[in-house]
Design an enzyme around this catalytic site. Structure first.
Site, PDB file in Angstrom:
ATOM      1  N   ARG A  63       0.803  -1.225   0.000  1.00 46.47           N
ATOM      2  CA  ARG A  63       0.000   0.000   0.000  1.00 46.47           C
ATOM      3  C   ARG A  63       0.834   1.272   0.000  1.00 46.47           C
ATOM      4  O   ARG A  63       0.488   2.253  -0.655  1.00 46.47           O
ATOM      5  CB  ARG A  63      -0.944   0.011   1.213  1.00 46.47           C
ATOM      6  CG  ARG A  63      -2.089  -0.967   1.112  1.00 46.47           C
ATOM      7  CD  ARG A  63      -3.064  -0.816   2.269  1.00 46.47           C
ATOM      8  NE  ARG A  63      -4.162  -1.764   2.146  1.00 46.47           N
ATOM      9  CZ  ARG A  63      -5.258  -1.563   1.419  1.00 46.47           C
ATOM     10  NH1 ARG A  63      -5.397  -0.423   0.759  1.00 46.47           N
ATOM     11  NH2 ARG A  63      -6.205  -2.477   1.352  1.00 46.47           N
ATOM     12  N   CYS A 121      -5.250  13.173 -20.116  1.00 47.45           N
ATOM     13  CA  CYS A 121      -5.466  12.802 -21.514  1.00 47.45           C
ATOM     14  C   CYS A 121      -6.033  13.974 -22.305  1.00 47.45           C
ATOM     15  O   CYS A 121      -5.671  14.183 -23.477  1.00 47.45           O
ATOM     16  CB  CYS A 121      -6.398  11.598 -21.593  1.00 47.45           C
ATOM     17  SG  CYS A 121      -7.978  11.799 -20.730  1.00 47.45           S
ATOM     18  N   THR A 122      -6.888  14.774 -21.674  1.00 44.46           N
ATOM     19  CA  THR A 122      -7.500  15.902 -22.375  1.00 44.46           C
ATOM     20  C   THR A 122      -6.488  17.015 -22.623  1.00 44.46           C
ATOM     21  O   THR A 122      -6.460  17.621 -23.700  1.00 44.46           O
ATOM     22  CB  THR A 122      -8.709  16.423 -21.585  1.00 44.46           C
ATOM     23  OG1 THR A 122      -9.638  15.348 -21.387  1.00 44.46           O
ATOM     24  CG2 THR A 122      -9.405  17.552 -22.325  1.00 44.46           C
TER      25      THR A 122
END
Length: 333
Positions: A80, A151-152
């Protein structure tokens, strides 16, 4: 030189980064470790069979603590805390969980061996935000924690750079019509964003995005000139940016399209593409470009009001750029 990378978080982006490296056949980057809290057998199965991108292009085998995609066993752990990960011998930790998205949190990877960290999301306080093809040449050896943006932003930035250099962008507003993602539910449920609490596949869902403003991190000359919103739609992959902007001078459809074509065939080849066909979103599934400009959608009103449309596979294009940026960072080690 081959860059040795470890992937933390083997979800949509983590798996597609590995797949992009294998599918491209590139030898300048090697995945040597994966950390994910899911079972190894399940992760191997999800890598082998993908509902969006199809079957993995190589044989996938696995054991108790490894996955092999034909290049030798990749060590798999389930830890973790990033600060406890066994990253000795790792050049680059790719932080793909979507959780450790501040510099302080992402830098935990540096405590146990990783030399650099590349975050697959916007990252508060990152040493640098990179959109490959646009500003990766600004990387320095002092950039330890780097954001690969979103991504944009990877779709919008190449187009914005080309058009700002060619005709100037005074100000503009972007709408991304974006496929649903893993943080949206299949049925209505609890979510801190009440819009995203609604069933992803049943509605068009307006929500926020910082992608347009983030262009200013990549292209400082456009800081404060762009803003935008997102509308999530009931498709599993591929999105499109609709940008309306005021040009700094009079222009034409022909000039706009010519500038894009010149860049796509020249300095931005492989990052920026273009199409003259009457395409729809499914035509761009598994397209490795960051942005594919749709030529016949360009509109110019009264010389200075410009509207453009550019497609992007929000998973695959971005994952390919993660690999590109990692290699660019690795060359500075």
């Amino acid at each position: 030189m081959t860059i040795r990378v470890a992937i933390n978080g083997f979800g949509r982006i983590g798996r597609n980064v590995l797949r992009a490296i294998v599918e491209s056949g590139r030898t300048d980057i090697e995945v040597v470790a994966i950390n994910d809290l899911g079972q190894v057998e399940t992760n191997a199965h999800l890598l082998r069979f993908d509902s969006v991108h199809g079957r993995f292009p190589a044989k996938v085998t696995s054991g108790d603590d490894w996955i092999d995609v034909g290049r030798g066993p990749i060590k798999v752990t389930a830890i973790r805390n990033p600060a406890e990960l066994p990253w000795a011998g790792v050049d680059m930790a790719m932080e793909c969980t979507g959780i450790f998205t501040t510099k302080e949190k992402a830098a935990a990877h540096l405590q146990n061996g990783a030399k650099r960290v590349l975050v697959s999301a916007p990252c508060d306080g990152a040493d640098r935000t990179i959109v490959y093809g646009v500003n990766h040449a600004t990387l320095t050896a002092d950039d330890l924690v780097v954001s690969n943006a979103s991504c944009t932003t990877n779709c919008l930035s190449p187009v914005a750079k080309v058009l700002h250099d060619a005709i100037g962008i005074a100000k503009g507003f972007m709408t991304t019509i974006h496929s649903y993602t893993g943080d949206q539910p299949t049925l209505d449920t609890m979510h801190k964003d009440l819009y995203r609490a609604r069933a992803a596949a049943l509605s068009m869902i307006p929500t926020s995005t910082g992608a347009a403003k983030a262009v200013g991190l990549v292209l400082p000359e456009l800081k404060g000139r762009l803003d935008g919103v997102s509308i999530r739609v009931p498709t599993p992959n591929v999105s499109v940016v609709d940008l309306v902007f005021e040009a700094a001078r009079d222009t034409t459809v022909e000039e706009v399209n010519a500038a894009i074509e010149a860049a796509a065939c020249g300095p931005l080849k492989g990052v920026l593409g273009f199409t003259t066909e009457p395409n729809v979103s499914s035509d761009f599934n598994h397209d490795p470009h960051s942005s594919v400009f749709h030529m016949d959608q360009t509109k110019v009103m009264e010389g200075r009001m410009v509207r453009i449309l550019s497609w992007y596979d929000n998973e695959w294009g971005f994952s390919n750029r993660m690999a590109d940026t990692a290699v660019a960072m690795g060359r500075l080690l």
